[in-house]
Design an enzyme around this catalytic site. Structure first.
Site, PDB file in Angstrom:
ATOM      1  N   LYS A 127      -1.807  -6.169   3.821  1.00 52.93           N
ATOM      2  CA  LYS A 127      -2.239  -5.552   2.555  1.00 52.93           C
ATOM      3  C   LYS A 127      -1.611  -6.309   1.389  1.00 52.93           C
ATOM      4  O   LYS A 127      -0.544  -6.915   1.529  1.00 52.93           O
ATOM      5  CB  LYS A 127      -1.777  -4.091   2.492  1.00 52.93           C
ATOM      6  CG  LYS A 127      -2.245  -3.218   3.619  1.00 52.93           C
ATOM      7  CD  LYS A 127      -3.512  -2.525   3.270  1.00 52.93           C
ATOM      8  CE  LYS A 127      -3.897  -1.541   4.382  1.00 52.93           C
ATOM      9  NZ  LYS A 127      -5.028  -0.742   4.004  1.00 52.93           N
ATOM     10  N   ILE A 181      -3.379   3.361   4.454  1.00 54.59           N
ATOM     11  CA  ILE A 181      -4.782   3.656   4.711  1.00 54.59           C
ATOM     12  C   ILE A 181      -5.246   2.589   5.701  1.00 54.59           C
ATOM     13  O   ILE A 181      -5.416   1.422   5.337  1.00 54.59           O
ATOM     14  CB  ILE A 181      -5.614   3.606   3.418  1.00 54.59           C
ATOM     15  CG1 ILE A 181      -5.130   4.659   2.433  1.00 54.59           C
ATOM     16  CG2 ILE A 181      -7.103   3.786   3.732  1.00 54.59           C
ATOM     17  CD1 ILE A 181      -5.753   4.544   1.049  1.00 54.59           C
ATOM     18  N   PRO A 220       0.186   1.312   0.720  1.00 55.16           N
ATOM     19  CA  PRO A 220       1.230   1.492   1.732  1.00 55.16           C
ATOM     20  C   PRO A 220       2.521   1.978   1.079  1.00 55.16           C
ATOM     21  O   PRO A 220       2.891   1.520   0.003  1.00 55.16           O
ATOM     22  CB  PRO A 220       1.423   0.095   2.325  1.00 55.16           C
ATOM     23  CG  PRO A 220       0.185  -0.641   1.995  1.00 55.16           C
ATOM     24  CD  PRO A 220      -0.265  -0.086   0.673  1.00 55.16           C
TER      25      PRO A 220
END
Length: 120
Positions: A33, A66, A2
């Protein structure tokens, strides 16, 4: 993977290591994340106008990840990031755009390869 990038007319003097850490933690948490992959970039002191006005804080930002981005998820991320940037940098909600960029793992490189190779 990120990456949160903010370009703003806010002075560099307001950008502290503590602020970068707060944003990094917030991005990791909202995306779910590991923070060890999060990158935060703030580009201060930009010559910017918003609606023809250049004497108030404003900015444009991009949140790249992602996965973990989408119609409903982006609303959640916006609800986390807008108040944080308003509190810490004085950027009003109506003077900031955040673009959400969902990348495929094959489009993000890392350690000489791509995340598609790393994660399959």
């Amino acid at each position: 993977m990120p990456h949160f990038r903010l370009e703003t007319n806010v002075s560099k003097s307001k950008i502290t290591p503590e602020l970068l850490k707060k944003i990094s933690a917030a991005v990791a948490k909202t995306l779910g994340k590991p923070e060890s992959y999060v990158v935060v970039t703030i580009v201060p002191d930009q010559l910017m106008t918003w609606g023809g006005n250049d004497d108030k804080p404003c900015g444009t930002a991009t949140l790249m990840s992602i996965g973990c981005l989408g119609v409903e998820q982006n609303k959640k991320h916006a609800a986390v990031l807008y108040p944080l940037l308003k509190k810490e940098l004085g950027i009003p909600d109506d003077r900031l755009y955040i673009t959400f960029s969902d990348q495929s793992s094959s489009n993000v490189g890392y350690t000489g390869t791509t995340f598609q190779t790393i994660f399959g």
